[in-house]
Design a protein around this motif. Structure first.
Motif, short mmCIF file in Angstrom:
data_model
loop_
_atom_site.label_atom_id
_atom_site.label_comp_id
_atom_site.label_asym_id
_atom_site.label_seq_id
_atom_site.Cartn_x
_atom_site.Cartn_y
_atom_site.Cartn_z
N ILE A 23 15.76 15.47 12.31
CA ILE A 23 15.75 15.90 10.91
C ILE A 23 15.96 14.71 9.98
O ILE A 23 15.26 14.55 8.97
CB ILE A 23 16.80 16.99 10.67
N THR A 24 16.93 13.85 10.29
CA THR A 24 17.18 12.70 9.41
C THR A 24 15.99 11.74 9.41
O THR A 24 15.69 11.12 8.39
CB THR A 24 18.45 11.95 9.82
N GLN A 25 15.30 11.61 10.56
CA GLN A 25 14.12 10.74 10.59
C GLN A 25 12.99 11.31 9.74
O GLN A 25 12.30 10.57 9.03
CB GLN A 25 13.65 10.55 12.03
N ALA A 26 12.80 12.63 9.80
CA ALA A 26 11.77 13.26 8.97
C ALA A 26 12.10 13.08 7.49
O ALA A 26 11.22 12.77 6.67
CB ALA A 26 11.65 14.74 9.32
N LEU A 27 13.36 13.28 7.13
CA LEU A 27 13.79 13.08 5.74
C LEU A 27 13.62 11.63 5.33
O LEU A 27 13.26 11.33 4.18
CB LEU A 27 15.24 13.52 5.57
N SER A 28 13.88 10.72 6.25
CA SER A 28 13.74 9.29 5.96
C SER A 28 12.30 8.93 5.61
O SER A 28 12.05 8.21 4.63
CB SER A 28 14.21 8.47 7.16
N VAL A 29 11.35 9.43 6.39
CA VAL A 29 9.93 9.15 6.11
C VAL A 29 9.52 9.74 4.77
O VAL A 29 8.79 9.11 4.00
CB VAL A 29 9.05 9.69 7.25
N SER A 30 10.00 10.95 4.46
CA SER A 30 9.68 11.56 3.17
C SER A 30 10.25 10.73 2.03
O SER A 30 9.60 10.54 0.99
CB SER A 30 10.23 13.00 3.11
N ALA A 31 11.47 10.22 2.21
CA ALA A 31 12.08 9.39 1.17
C ALA A 31 11.29 8.09 1.00
O ALA A 31 11.14 7.59 -0.13
CB ALA A 31 13.54 9.09 1.52
N MET A 32 10.77 7.51 2.10
CA MET A 32 9.95 6.32 1.99
C MET A 32 8.68 6.59 1.19
O MET A 32 8.26 5.77 0.37
CB MET A 32 9.57 5.82 3.39
N LEU A 33 8.09 7.75 1.43
CA LEU A 33 6.88 8.11 0.70
C LEU A 33 7.18 8.26 -0.79
O LEU A 33 6.37 7.85 -1.64
CB LEU A 33 6.28 9.40 1.27
N ILE A 34 8.32 8.84 -1.13
CA ILE A 34 8.70 8.96 -2.53
C ILE A 34 8.90 7.57 -3.15
O ILE A 34 8.50 7.32 -4.29
CB ILE A 34 9.99 9.80 -2.66
N ALA A 35 9.48 6.65 -2.38
CA ALA A 35 9.64 5.27 -2.87
C ALA A 35 8.29 4.66 -3.20
O ALA A 35 8.12 4.01 -4.24
CB ALA A 35 10.37 4.43 -1.82
N VAL A 36 7.32 4.86 -2.31
CA VAL A 36 5.97 4.32 -2.54
C VAL A 36 5.31 5.01 -3.73
O VAL A 36 4.56 4.38 -4.49
CB VAL A 36 5.13 4.47 -1.26
N ALA A 37 5.58 6.30 -3.92
CA ALA A 37 5.03 7.02 -5.07
C ALA A 37 5.48 6.37 -6.37
O ALA A 37 4.68 6.21 -7.31
CB ALA A 37 5.46 8.48 -5.02
N TYR A 38 6.74 5.97 -6.45
CA TYR A 38 7.25 5.32 -7.66
C TYR A 38 6.75 3.88 -7.78
O TYR A 38 6.63 3.35 -8.88
CB TYR A 38 8.78 5.35 -7.67
N HIS A 65 9.03 -2.96 -6.65
CA HIS A 65 9.42 -2.57 -8.00
C HIS A 65 8.64 -1.32 -8.38
O HIS A 65 7.68 -0.94 -7.71
CB HIS A 65 9.14 -3.70 -9.01
N ASP A 66 9.02 -0.68 -9.45
CA ASP A 66 8.33 0.51 -9.89
C ASP A 66 6.97 0.16 -10.48
O ASP A 66 6.73 -0.97 -10.94
CB ASP A 66 9.16 1.27 -10.94
N PHE A 67 6.08 1.15 -10.49
CA PHE A 67 4.74 0.98 -11.04
C PHE A 67 4.80 0.54 -12.49
O PHE A 67 5.53 1.10 -13.30
CB PHE A 67 3.98 2.30 -10.94
N ARG A 68 4.02 -0.51 -12.79
CA ARG A 68 3.93 -0.97 -14.17
C ARG A 68 2.46 -1.19 -14.52
O ARG A 68 1.76 -1.94 -13.84
CB ARG A 68 4.68 -2.30 -14.37
N THR A 69 1.99 -0.53 -15.55
CA THR A 69 0.59 -0.67 -15.96
C THR A 69 0.27 -2.12 -16.31
O THR A 69 -0.82 -2.61 -16.04
CB THR A 69 0.29 0.23 -17.16
N ALA A 70 1.25 -2.82 -16.88
CA ALA A 70 1.01 -4.18 -17.35
C ALA A 70 0.74 -5.16 -16.21
O ALA A 70 0.24 -6.25 -16.45
CB ALA A 70 2.22 -4.66 -18.15
N GLU A 71 1.06 -4.77 -14.96
CA GLU A 71 0.87 -5.70 -13.85
C GLU A 71 -0.58 -5.81 -13.43
O GLU A 71 -0.96 -6.67 -12.65
CB GLU A 71 1.72 -5.28 -12.66
N VAL A 72 -1.46 -4.89 -13.91
CA VAL A 72 -2.87 -4.93 -13.54
C VAL A 72 -3.56 -6.05 -14.30
O VAL A 72 -3.38 -6.19 -15.52
CB VAL A 72 -3.55 -3.57 -13.88
N PRO A 73 -4.37 -6.88 -13.64
CA PRO A 73 -5.05 -7.98 -14.31
C PRO A 73 -5.89 -7.49 -15.48
O PRO A 73 -6.58 -6.47 -15.37
CB PRO A 73 -5.93 -8.58 -13.20
#
Length: 298
Positions: free
Chosen positions: A131-146, A280-288
């Motif tokens: 259960i903790t491993q499944a929650l861990s992967v979900s939390a990683m995906l949320i990190a990537v979403a941000y 870091h979090d998504f930033r529109t300004a980082e796009v060339p």
């Protein structure tokens, strides 16, 4: 809030009620306590049988490193929600690794075999690990979403992560209550975890291709390394190398779990020193400026 507490209390009651039924699941093929110690190292320490000294050291080291890595991301958050969620994911992974070390390695004989005619298949520590491993992967995906998305795509990724974790929790509880060896198996855990890892590769990979951002590259490599570690685990297991090396106690014991733990330690090092440097979090300004339409915003 009361409704959510009631739901959590109901799930907790179901889990506590069903934990005793895990004793109905036996290790396959049927294994006596004596056979258990013929198949893996058993060392008596202070009247307690401890299994797999090397494997136990590796898994508890991994647990400590995992939690330490999570604390690192908390300490270097700098206001980034992505770093917060990756820290949560790593701490959860460390807690899961510690539970795995208790039951799969160090005290497997005590928990599964001691005082029994035949050894048990699993127990509450192993269910907690899954259960903790499944929650861990979900939390990683949320990190990537941000980190890699915004708008509807970010919301969709977060909802997927939450729903995936909730469904796996329900599957695990069903596995405890039935009880079912299949529902509680590592393979089912991978069925829920791997899609999240693939999503990370796709989302970060497409963004890396368009922007050339080093953060996206590090996330893709980290996800690919995680898949590679899992492939190594299953390949080692399928090849039966553990039994061949151990040779009934005359050789060296290095199991597929040890392969997994060594691989995960290497993976953690990459996450801290590569992903940790750029996340870091998504930033529109980082796009060339020359490529204004490449940001993942849908």
């Amino acid at each position: 809030m009361r409704r959510y507490r009631a739901i959590l209390a109901a799930f907790g009651l179901m889990a506590l009620t069903g934990c005793g039924r895990l004793d109905d699941l036996r290790y396959s093929p049927a294994t006596t306590p004596e056979q258990w110690c013929q198949q893996r190292p058993c060392v008596e320490v202070g009247g307690t049988v401890v299994n797999e000294p090397l494997g136990s050291f590796l898994v508890f080291l991994l647990a400590l490193l995992w939690i330490a890595a999570g604390i690192y991301f908390f300490a270097t958050r700098r206001g980034a929600t992505s770093r917060l969620w990756l820290g949560i994911a790593l701490v959860l992974g460390g807690i899961g690794a510690a539970q795995a070390g208790i039951s799969y390695q160090a005290f497997s004989y005590v928990l599964k075999c001691q005082g029994r005619d035949f050894c048990l298949l699993t127990n509450g520590f192993e269910v907690g690990y899954s259960i903790t491993q499944a929650l861990s992967v979900s939390a990683m995906l949320i990190a990537v979403a941000y980190a890699c998305a915004s708008g509807a795509l970010r919301k969709g990724l977060i909802w997927y992560a939450a729903i995936n974790a909730a469904i796996y929790l329900a599957v695990s509880l069903a596995g405890v209550l039935v009880p079912s060896a299949v529902l509680l198996s590592f393979s089912v855990l991978m069925l829920f975890a791997l899609p999240g890892i693939i999503i990370v590769i796709v989302v970060a990979g497409l963004r890396w291709r368009r922007t050339g951002d080093r953060m996206d590259r590090s996330l893709v490599i980290a996800a690919l390394l995680l898949v590679l570690v899992q492939v190594a685990y299953f390949a080692y297991y399928a090849a039966g190398i553990t039994a061949t090396l151990y040779n009934g106690g005359e050789g060296f014991y290095f199991s597929e779990n040890d392969v997994l733990h060594v691989g995960m330690i290497a993976w953690l090092a990459y996450v801290v020193f590569a992903v940790g440097k750029h996340l870091h979090d998504f930033r529109t300004a980082e796009v060339p400026p020359s490529q204004p339409s490449v940001a993942v915003t849908s």
